[in-house]
Design a protein around this motif. Structure first.
Motif, PDB file in Angstrom:
ATOM      1  N   PHE A 261     -14.528 -68.418   6.142  1.00 15.97           N
ATOM      2  CA  PHE A 261     -15.269 -69.136   4.972  1.00 15.97           C
ATOM      3  C   PHE A 261     -16.192 -68.052   4.329  1.00 15.97           C
ATOM      4  N   TRP A 262     -16.221 -66.791   4.771  1.00 17.43           N
ATOM      5  CA  TRP A 262     -16.871 -65.692   4.283  1.00 17.43           C
ATOM      6  C   TRP A 262     -16.564 -65.480   2.625  1.00 17.43           C
ATOM      7  N   PHE A 263     -15.145 -65.678   2.287  1.00 17.70           N
ATOM      8  CA  PHE A 263     -14.776 -65.297   1.231  1.00 17.70           C
ATOM      9  C   PHE A 263     -15.129 -66.501   0.278  1.00 17.70           C
ATOM     10  N   MET A 264     -15.290 -67.793   0.514  1.00 16.78           N
ATOM     11  CA  MET A 264     -15.919 -68.787  -0.270  1.00 16.78           C
ATOM     12  C   MET A 264     -17.315 -68.406  -0.511  1.00 16.78           C
ATOM     13  N   ASN A 265     -18.004 -68.380   0.654  1.00 16.75           N
ATOM     14  CA  ASN A 265     -19.386 -68.038   0.459  1.00 16.75           C
ATOM     15  C   ASN A 265     -19.680 -66.942  -0.511  1.00 16.75           C
ATOM     16  N   ALA A 266     -18.837 -65.803  -0.621  1.00 18.74           N
ATOM     17  CA  ALA A 266     -18.907 -64.421  -1.419  1.00 18.74           C
ATOM     18  C   ALA A 266     -18.389 -65.134  -2.650  1.00 18.74           C
ATOM     19  N   LEU A 267     -17.559 -65.897  -3.058  1.00 20.14           N
ATOM     20  CA  LEU A 267     -17.212 -66.210  -4.331  1.00 20.14           C
ATOM     21  C   LEU A 267     -18.176 -67.085  -5.113  1.00 20.14           C
ATOM     22  N   ILE A 268     -18.912 -67.995  -4.255  1.00 20.73           N
ATOM     23  CA  ILE A 268     -20.172 -68.794  -4.620  1.00 20.73           C
ATOM     24  C   ILE A 268     -21.231 -67.814  -5.252  1.00 20.73           C
ATOM     25  N   ALA A 269     -21.356 -66.853  -4.161  1.00 22.74           N
ATOM     26  CA  ALA A 269     -22.414 -65.721  -4.655  1.00 22.74           C
ATOM     27  C   ALA A 269     -22.312 -65.187  -5.977  1.00 22.74           C
ATOM     28  N   VAL A 270     -21.040 -64.836  -6.214  1.00 26.64           N
ATOM     29  CA  VAL A 270     -20.425 -64.223  -7.459  1.00 26.64           C
ATOM     30  C   VAL A 270     -20.876 -64.962  -8.654  1.00 26.64           C
ATOM     31  N   TYR A 271     -20.508 -66.286  -8.382  1.00 27.26           N
ATOM     32  CA  TYR A 271     -20.740 -67.232  -9.650  1.00 27.26           C
ATOM     33  C   TYR A 271     -22.213 -67.550  -9.807  1.00 27.26           C
ATOM     34  N   LEU A 272     -22.825 -67.506  -8.750  1.00 26.69           N
ATOM     35  CA  LEU A 272     -24.320 -67.748  -8.938  1.00 26.69           C
ATOM     36  C   LEU A 272     -24.971 -66.501  -9.699  1.00 26.69           C
ATOM     37  N   VAL A 273     -24.626 -65.223  -9.423  1.00 27.71           N
ATOM     38  CA  VAL A 273     -25.095 -64.058  -9.965  1.00 27.71           C
ATOM     39  C   VAL A 273     -24.468 -63.813 -11.316  1.00 27.71           C
ATOM     40  N   LEU A 274     -23.347 -64.448 -11.646  1.00 25.65           N
ATOM     41  CA  LEU A 274     -22.647 -64.221 -12.985  1.00 25.65           C
ATOM     42  C   LEU A 274     -23.597 -64.269 -14.326  1.00 25.65           C
ATOM     43  N   PRO A 275     -24.467 -65.712 -14.245  1.00 21.81           N
ATOM     44  CA  PRO A 275     -25.320 -65.521 -15.671  1.00 21.81           C
ATOM     45  C   PRO A 275     -26.154 -64.474 -15.833  1.00 21.81           C
ATOM     46  N   VAL A 276     -26.781 -64.084 -14.672  1.00 26.67           N
ATOM     47  CA  VAL A 276     -27.793 -62.868 -14.906  1.00 26.67           C
ATOM     48  C   VAL A 276     -26.789 -61.556 -15.210  1.00 26.67           C
ATOM     49  N   MET A 277     -25.750 -61.293 -14.716  1.00 24.61           N
ATOM     50  CA  MET A 277     -24.828 -60.183 -14.918  1.00 24.61           C
ATOM     51  C   MET A 277     -24.588 -60.186 -16.425  1.00 24.61           C
ATOM     52  N   LYS A 278     -24.072 -61.329 -16.625  1.00 23.62           N
ATOM     53  CA  LYS A 278     -23.601 -61.656 -18.052  1.00 23.62           C
ATOM     54  C   LYS A 278     -24.648 -61.544 -19.084  1.00 23.62           C
ATOM     55  N   MET A 279     -26.043 -61.790 -18.878  1.00 27.08           N
ATOM     56  CA  MET A 279     -27.085 -61.322 -19.945  1.00 27.08           C
ATOM     57  C   MET A 279     -27.350 -59.953 -19.907  1.00 27.08           C
ATOM     58  N   ALA A 280     -27.370 -59.129 -18.692  1.00 29.24           N
ATOM     59  CA  ALA A 280     -27.408 -57.800 -18.709  1.00 29.24           C
ATOM     60  C   ALA A 280     -26.126 -57.193 -19.270  1.00 29.24           C
ATOM     61  N   PHE A 281     -25.172 -57.502 -19.222  1.00 28.12           N
ATOM     62  CA  PHE A 281     -23.899 -57.086 -19.668  1.00 28.12           C
ATOM     63  C   PHE A 281     -23.702 -57.168 -21.192  1.00 28.12           C
ATOM     64  N   ASP A 282     -24.293 -58.102 -21.978  1.00 30.93           N
ATOM     65  CA  ASP A 282     -24.300 -58.534 -23.411  1.00 30.93           C
ATOM     66  C   ASP A 282     -25.535 -57.627 -23.967  1.00 30.93           C
ATOM     67  N   ALA A 283     -26.570 -57.370 -23.256  1.00 32.15           N
ATOM     68  CA  ALA A 283     -27.860 -56.598 -23.846  1.00 32.15           C
ATOM     69  C   ALA A 283     -27.361 -55.508 -24.589  1.00 32.15           C
ATOM     70  N   GLU A 284     -27.983 -55.091 -25.491  1.00 38.07           N
ATOM     71  CA  GLU A 284     -27.662 -53.851 -26.345  1.00 38.07           C
ATOM     72  C   GLU A 284     -28.043 -52.701 -25.565  1.00 38.07           C
ATOM     73  N   GLN A 285     -29.066 -52.707 -24.756  1.00 35.20           N
ATOM     74  CA  GLN A 285     -29.798 -51.695 -23.747  1.00 35.20           C
ATOM     75  C   GLN A 285     -28.705 -52.048 -22.451  1.00 35.20           C
ATOM     76  N   LYS A 286     -27.976 -50.911 -21.878  1.00 31.89           N
ATOM     77  CA  LYS A 286     -27.462 -51.332 -20.514  1.00 31.89           C
ATOM     78  C   LYS A 286     -28.069 -50.749 -19.221  1.00 31.89           C
ATOM     79  N   ILE A 287     -29.275 -50.434 -19.600  1.00 31.64           N
ATOM     80  CA  ILE A 287     -30.029 -49.925 -18.311  1.00 31.64           C
ATOM     81  C   ILE A 287     -30.313 -51.269 -17.221  1.00 31.64           C
ATOM     82  N   ALA A 288     -30.518 -52.512 -17.925  1.00 30.88           N
ATOM     83  CA  ALA A 288     -30.752 -53.460 -17.182  1.00 30.88           C
ATOM     84  C   ALA A 288     -29.454 -53.974 -16.340  1.00 30.88           C
ATOM     85  N   PHE A 289     -28.075 -53.584 -16.807  1.00 29.75           N
ATOM     86  CA  PHE A 289     -27.099 -53.787 -16.433  1.00 29.75           C
ATOM     87  C   PHE A 289     -26.701 -53.031 -15.218  1.00 29.75           C
TER      88      PHE A 289
END
Length: 165
Positions: free
Chosen positions: A102-130
């Motif tokens: 089950f570690w893989f499904m837990n990791a995949l869920i964690a990635v999907y939960l973190v993705l919106p924050v990563m996406k906001m940081a990735f899209d920011a003009e200043q890449k320091i947050a990313f």
């Protein structure tokens, strides 16, 4: 190949086993890296993303409940408690039962939960947050295990158990 060699011990000794392990062990980090490379540049529909993530969580929870039911009612060789069930549903093990898959499904869920924050940081003009977010995630995932490995190697070299200090 990696799972085959781990579960059957067919390649456990010698050069072949070492080569297969080294060549295949990159598969999981590569999977997550490719997921990020494909998801981050795309536009994100937040409502659709959270709905998809919730669906994955529901399916995995049902899967875990079925596995827990099987373990306790069909096998029944190991005692389990409600605390074991809660830990299992939140990403841990289920008492003495083998639930490492089950570690893989837990990791995949964690990635999907973190993705919106990563996406906001990735899209920011200043890449320091990313970059800061990447550093923090790396420290809490790969960094922890890497530090443990370095301390074990240094301890072996110096004949001291550096992990017990």
């Amino acid at each position: 190949m990696l799972h085959y060699s781990f579960y059957t011990k067919f390649y456990s000794d010698g050069l072949a086993g070492t080569a297969i392990t080294v060549l295949c062990v990159v598969c999981v980090p590569l999977f997550f890296a490719v997921n990020g490379a494909l998801l981050l540049p795309r536009d994100m529909n937040t409502v659709k993303h959270y709905r998809k993530t919730l669906n994955i969580i529901i399916v995995v929870t049902i899967w875990k409940l079925l596995a827990a039911t099987f373990f306790t009612l069909v096998d029944g060789s190991h005692p389990v408690t409600l605390k074991n069930l809660a830990i299992f549903l939140l990403g841990g093990g289920f008492g003495d039962y083998p639930t490492g898959y089950f570690w893989f499904m837990n990791a995949l869920i964690a990635v999907y939960l973190v993705l919106p924050v990563m996406k906001m940081a990735f899209d920011a003009e200043q890449k320091i947050a990313f970059h800061a977010l990447l550093a923090v995630l790396a420290a809490f995932t790969v960094g922890k295990d890497s530090l443990k490995l370095v301390l074990q190697m240094a301890g072996t070299t110096t004949n001291h158990d550096l992990l017990r200090l």
